[in-house]
Design a protein around this motif. Structure first.
Motif, PDB file in Angstrom:
ATOM      1  N   LEU A  57       0.831  -1.206   0.000  1.00 55.66           N
ATOM      2  CA  LEU A  57       0.000   0.000   0.000  1.00 55.66           C
ATOM      3  C   LEU A  57       0.863   1.252   0.000  1.00 55.66           C
ATOM      4  O   LEU A  57       2.043   1.220   0.339  1.00 55.66           O
ATOM      5  N   GLU A  58       0.252   2.369  -0.355  1.00 54.86           N
ATOM      6  CA  GLU A  58       0.954   3.639  -0.301  1.00 54.86           C
ATOM      7  C   GLU A  58       1.181   4.042   1.154  1.00 54.86           C
ATOM      8  O   GLU A  58       0.419   3.674   2.055  1.00 54.86           O
ATOM      9  N   THR A  59       2.229   4.818   1.354  1.00 58.45           N
ATOM     10  CA  THR A  59       2.578   5.245   2.712  1.00 58.45           C
ATOM     11  C   THR A  59       1.421   5.950   3.402  1.00 58.45           C
ATOM     12  O   THR A  59       1.187   5.759   4.601  1.00 58.45           O
ATOM     13  N   LYS A  60       0.681   6.758   2.659  1.00 60.44           N
ATOM     14  CA  LYS A  60      -0.417   7.516   3.275  1.00 60.44           C
ATOM     15  C   LYS A  60      -1.481   6.589   3.851  1.00 60.44           C
ATOM     16  O   LYS A  60      -2.096   6.902   4.882  1.00 60.44           O
ATOM     17  N   ASP A  61      -1.708   5.433   3.218  1.00 67.19           N
ATOM     18  CA  ASP A  61      -2.698   4.491   3.736  1.00 67.19           C
ATOM     19  C   ASP A  61      -2.220   3.862   5.036  1.00 67.19           C
ATOM     20  O   ASP A  61      -3.008   3.652   5.966  1.00 67.19           O
ATOM     21  N   LEU A  62      -0.941   3.550   5.105  1.00 69.02           N
ATOM     22  CA  LEU A  62      -0.387   2.968   6.324  1.00 69.02           C
ATOM     23  C   LEU A  62      -0.405   3.984   7.459  1.00 69.02           C
ATOM     24  O   LEU A  62      -0.765   3.652   8.602  1.00 69.02           O
ATOM     25  N   ARG A  63      -0.020   5.211   7.159  1.00 63.48           N
ATOM     26  CA  ARG A  63      -0.003   6.248   8.197  1.00 63.48           C
ATOM     27  C   ARG A  63      -1.406   6.545   8.704  1.00 63.48           C
ATOM     28  O   ARG A  63      -1.601   6.789   9.897  1.00 63.48           O
ATOM     29  N   THR A  64      -2.380   6.545   7.811  1.00 67.06           N
ATOM     30  CA  THR A  64      -3.755   6.819   8.216  1.00 67.06           C
ATOM     31  C   THR A  64      -4.208   5.789   9.241  1.00 67.06           C
ATOM     32  O   THR A  64      -4.819   6.134  10.266  1.00 67.06           O
ATOM     33  N   ALA A  65      -3.910   4.519   8.997  1.00 69.36           N
ATOM     34  CA  ALA A  65      -4.303   3.467   9.931  1.00 69.36           C
ATOM     35  C   ALA A  65      -3.545   3.597  11.257  1.00 69.36           C
ATOM     36  O   ALA A  65      -4.139   3.442  12.337  1.00 69.36           O
ATOM     37  N   ILE A  66      -2.236   3.865  11.192  1.00 69.95           N
ATOM     38  CA  ILE A  66      -1.449   4.041  12.411  1.00 69.95           C
ATOM     39  C   ILE A  66      -1.990   5.215  13.224  1.00 69.95           C
ATOM     40  O   ILE A  66      -2.150   5.127  14.453  1.00 69.95           O
ATOM     41  N   ASP A  67      -2.296   6.288  12.540  1.00 70.09           N
ATOM     42  CA  ASP A  67      -2.793   7.473  13.240  1.00 70.09           C
ATOM     43  C   ASP A  67      -4.151   7.216  13.883  1.00 70.09           C
ATOM     44  O   ASP A  67      -4.457   7.742  14.962  1.00 70.09           O
ATOM     45  N   GLU A  68      -4.962   6.403  13.237  1.00 69.41           N
ATOM     46  CA  GLU A  68      -6.260   6.071  13.822  1.00 69.41           C
ATOM     47  C   GLU A  68      -6.070   5.296  15.121  1.00 69.41           C
ATOM     48  O   GLU A  68      -6.757   5.549  16.118  1.00 69.41           O
ATOM     49  N   ILE A  69      -5.120   4.364  15.117  1.00 67.57           N
ATOM     50  CA  ILE A  69      -4.836   3.597  16.329  1.00 67.57           C
ATOM     51  C   ILE A  69      -4.337   4.520  17.440  1.00 67.57           C
ATOM     52  O   ILE A  69      -4.745   4.407  18.604  1.00 67.57           O
ATOM     53  N   VAL A  70      -3.434   5.428  17.084  1.00 66.26           N
ATOM     54  CA  VAL A  70      -2.903   6.364  18.078  1.00 66.26           C
ATOM     55  C   VAL A  70      -4.017   7.215  18.671  1.00 66.26           C
ATOM     56  O   VAL A  70      -4.053   7.486  19.882  1.00 66.26           O
ATOM     57  N   LEU A  71      -4.960   7.624  17.842  1.00 71.27           N
ATOM     58  CA  LEU A  71      -6.072   8.429  18.354  1.00 71.27           C
ATOM     59  C   LEU A  71      -6.933   7.637  19.329  1.00 71.27           C
ATOM     60  O   LEU A  71      -7.438   8.194  20.310  1.00 71.27           O
ATOM     61  N   PHE A  72      -7.120   6.342  19.074  1.00 65.93           N
ATOM     62  CA  PHE A  72      -7.824   5.519  20.060  1.00 65.93           C
ATOM     63  C   PHE A  72      -7.112   5.581  21.407  1.00 65.93           C
ATOM     64  O   PHE A  72      -7.748   5.674  22.458  1.00 65.93           O
ATOM     65  N   LEU A  73      -5.793   5.523  21.368  1.00 63.31           N
ATOM     66  CA  LEU A  73      -5.020   5.539  22.614  1.00 63.31           C
ATOM     67  C   LEU A  73      -5.149   6.868  23.343  1.00 63.31           C
ATOM     68  O   LEU A  73      -5.174   6.911  24.578  1.00 63.31           O
ATOM     69  N   THR A  74      -5.230   7.956  22.596  1.00 59.60           N
ATOM     70  CA  THR A  74      -5.385   9.269  23.251  1.00 59.60           C
ATOM     71  C   THR A  74      -6.768   9.428  23.862  1.00 59.60           C
ATOM     72  O   THR A  74      -6.964  10.296  24.717  1.00 59.60           O
ATOM     73  N   GLN A  75      -7.713   8.593  23.436  1.00 60.54           N
ATOM     74  CA  GLN A  75      -9.099   8.705  23.906  1.00 60.54           C
ATOM     75  C   GLN A  75      -9.397   7.764  25.080  1.00 60.54           C
ATOM     76  O   GLN A  75     -10.542   7.697  25.549  1.00 60.54           O
ATOM     77  N   LEU A  76      -8.398   7.028  25.530  1.00 61.48           N
ATOM     78  CA  LEU A  76      -8.619   6.112  26.642  1.00 61.48           C
ATOM     79  C   LEU A  76      -9.042   6.857  27.908  1.00 61.48           C
ATOM     80  O   LEU A  76      -8.549   7.951  28.189  1.00 61.48           O
ATOM     81  N   ARG A  77      -9.930   6.223  28.646  1.00 57.96           N
ATOM     82  CA  ARG A  77     -10.303   6.766  29.968  1.00 57.96           C
ATOM     83  C   ARG A  77     -10.437   5.603  30.940  1.00 57.96           C
ATOM     84  O   ARG A  77     -10.702   4.454  30.552  1.00 57.96           O
ATOM     85  N   SER A  78     -10.233   5.879  32.200  1.00 59.32           N
ATOM     86  CA  SER A  78     -10.402   4.853  33.225  1.00 59.32           C
ATOM     87  C   SER A  78     -11.873   4.565  33.415  1.00 59.32           C
ATOM     88  O   SER A  78     -12.676   5.474  33.594  1.00 59.32           O
ATOM     89  N   CYS A  79     -12.221   3.304  33.346  1.00 63.55           N
ATOM     90  CA  CYS A  79     -13.617   2.896  33.503  1.00 63.55           C
ATOM     91  C   CYS A  79     -13.741   1.988  34.721  1.00 63.55           C
ATOM     92  O   CYS A  79     -12.870   1.142  34.983  1.00 63.55           O
ATOM     93  N   GLY A  80     -14.820   2.145  35.446  1.00 64.46           N
ATOM     94  CA  GLY A  80     -15.024   1.363  36.657  1.00 64.46           C
ATOM     95  C   GLY A  80     -15.339  -0.102  36.379  1.00 64.46           C
ATOM     96  O   GLY A  80     -15.590  -0.520  35.296  1.00 64.46           O
TER      97      GLY A  80
END
Length: 487
Positions: free
Chosen positions: A464-487
């Motif tokens: 795949l093109e680099t932009k497709d790989l980066r888009t997926a990596i960035d999506e994963i990173v954004l999930f990590l920034t959205q983590l919150r502690s849940c009871g």
């Protein structure tokens, strides 16, 4: 030939901002619990477009070492430039942040001047002028022989594991002890009238007399694709340029590796000396060390500190700086390479990195390096090794220097155009890595409502093109920034 898609950088990030796979606006981004993370990440990497790609991911909490997500984290991957995290960690540990690389001028009292290089990657004409001025202040007006001692780094100057096309480029320049201008020729390509070849300008006009240009490039219409290919002949002084830029678009800098770095250094120094009124009768390359000669140091210059050099390595992903820092370790090593090699300093350096990182706590068989920059496809590094290194450095005396050397999402370095207007902006510090078929990101994340994280994401064996790989990596990173502690 090597290809540069410089103009497509902007296009890549426009695609990223509007790609439906990734919600970059804070209005549409939702926080998630750790228990939901596995399904969220799996949904990204299991998409049909990645059926033939291979993913390695490890995410852990920084302090408690709790695994948040893991996928083939202990397996080897080609790391690309994320390998620089290992090189710079070892360099900080061994050399210490305030160490500087010294370039010296010695005299023998018989009209001979010796230039002794020790691998300063930051050396430019500014340093040459400083050395010339110091000699002039000592009353030197004539030099019988200007002799180069390039023996500090032993062995081949071109890594035998690098690709043919890479060693033609400035980012794959030869690594030796006397480096000038990163052993590269700086050019600027500018579009002209529609259908005309690109204008080629040497940043140093004097170099235009030394090189022949074969220009097969083209200025194209505004709706055409943009790319340039730049290469050089390995025998004759010929630079070959092809590709295309749009009419009216901005000029593009490109860099070509020099063939004979010592000759290049000596010729530049001779020009500078003579501009200061110091006559040079002849220049001489010397492969033997000057350490056993009765010489007096007449002048010297020093590089920025290792702390500053490491910032150039990680933030801008500078290969030449990374490779010279690696070899500084080998010069000081007392190890005997297990394998005989024509690249003696490099071989010792790579073994020294392994010893240093293993001593710090990185699993010994979790990485195998063939260079310090990540350009070699023979490098094998696990996400586990990168995460361990990042955690170790976060608890080291030089934690701030190391962490602050990394690009900041949406702000600086190779991440300056990624993650803008998202939760990740300013909250992710990470090293990028990209070669064809490979993309990676590894570093630190500070979610707003969760404890700090350390992570490594690598994708290999992709068409795949680099932009497709980066888009997926960035999506994963954004999930990590959205983590919150849940009871």
């Amino acid at each position: 030939m090597f290809k540069l898609y410089l103009k497509q950088i902007t296009i890549t990030f426009i695609v990223l901002f509007f790609n439906p796979l990734i919600a970059l606006s804070q209005e549409t981004t939702k926080e998630i619990c750790p228990a939901e993370l596995t399904n969220a990440i799996d949904a990204v990497i299991n998409r049909p477009i990645f059926n033939r790609s291979r993913w390695g991911i490890l995410v852990e909490t920084l302090s408690s070492k709790t695994t948040i997500y893991s996928r083939d984290a202990e397996y080897y991957f080609i790391p690309a430039s994320t390998a620089k995290l290992l090189t710079t960690a070892a360099a900080l540990q061994q050399l210490r942040p305030q160490f500087r690389i010294r370039t010296s001028i010695y005299g023998d009292g018989k009209g001979n001047i010796y230039v002794v290089g020790r691998g300063d990657p930051s050396f430019t004409e500014t340093q040459l002028k400083s050395l010339a001025e110091q000699l002039k202040q000592q009353g030197i007006e004539n030099i019988d022989r200007l002799i180069a001692d390039d023996s500090y780094f032993q062995g081949m100057i071109v890594n035998p594991n690098w690709e043919w096309e890479d060693v033609q480029a400035g980012y794959g320049a030869p690594i030796n002890s006397l480096i000038f201008n990163q052993n590269a020729i700086d050019l600027v390509l500018s579009p002209q009238g529609l259908g005309q070849p690109l204008k080629v300008t040497f940043v140093n006009p004097a170099e235009s007399k030394e090189w022949q240009i074969e220009n097969n490039s083209l200025t194209v219409a505004k709706n055409e694709k943009e790319f340039v290919e730049v290469g050089r002949d390995f025998i004759q002084p010929i630079i070959r340029i092809s590709g295309q830029l749009r009419i009216g678009s901005a000029s593009e800098p490109v860099y070509v590796a020099v063939v004979e770095p010592v000759d290049n250094f000596l010729n530049k120094f001779r020009q500078v000396l003579e501009s200061e009124g110091i006559r040079v009768s002849r220049i001489v390359k010397n492969s033997q060390t000057t350490s056993n000669l009765n010489l007096t140091e007449l002048a010297f210059v020093e590089s920025p500190t290792v702390g500053e050099l490491i910032e150039e390595v990680n933030r801008k992903s500078n290969n030449v700086y990374a490779e010279t820092l690696l070899r500084q370790l080998g010069v000081r090593s007392r190890l005997v390479p297990k394998k005989k090699s024509d690249n003696q300093t490099l071989a010792k350096s790579l073994e020294e990195v392994k010893v240093i990182l293993t001593r710090l706590g990185v699993t010994p068989n979790s990485f195998r390096l063939n260079d310090g920059s990540g350009l070699s496809r023979h490098n094998l590094v696990s996400p586990e090794a990168l995460v361990q290194t990042l955690r170790i450095m976060a608890n080291s005396p030089w934690a701030n220097i190391y962490r602050n050397s990394l690009p900041v999402a949406g702000v600086s370095g190779t991440l300056s155009r990624r993650f803008r207007n998202s939760f990740a902006e300013g909250n992710v510090q990470a090293k990028t890595g990209t070669i064809s078929g490979v993309s990676g990101l590894a570093g630190y994340i500070q979610p707003r409502n969760f404890q700090p994280l350390v992570f490594s994401i690598i994708v290999n064996q992709s068409d795949l093109e680099t932009k497709d790989l980066r888009t997926a990596i960035d999506e994963i990173v954004l999930f990590l920034t959205q983590l919150r502690s849940c009871g």
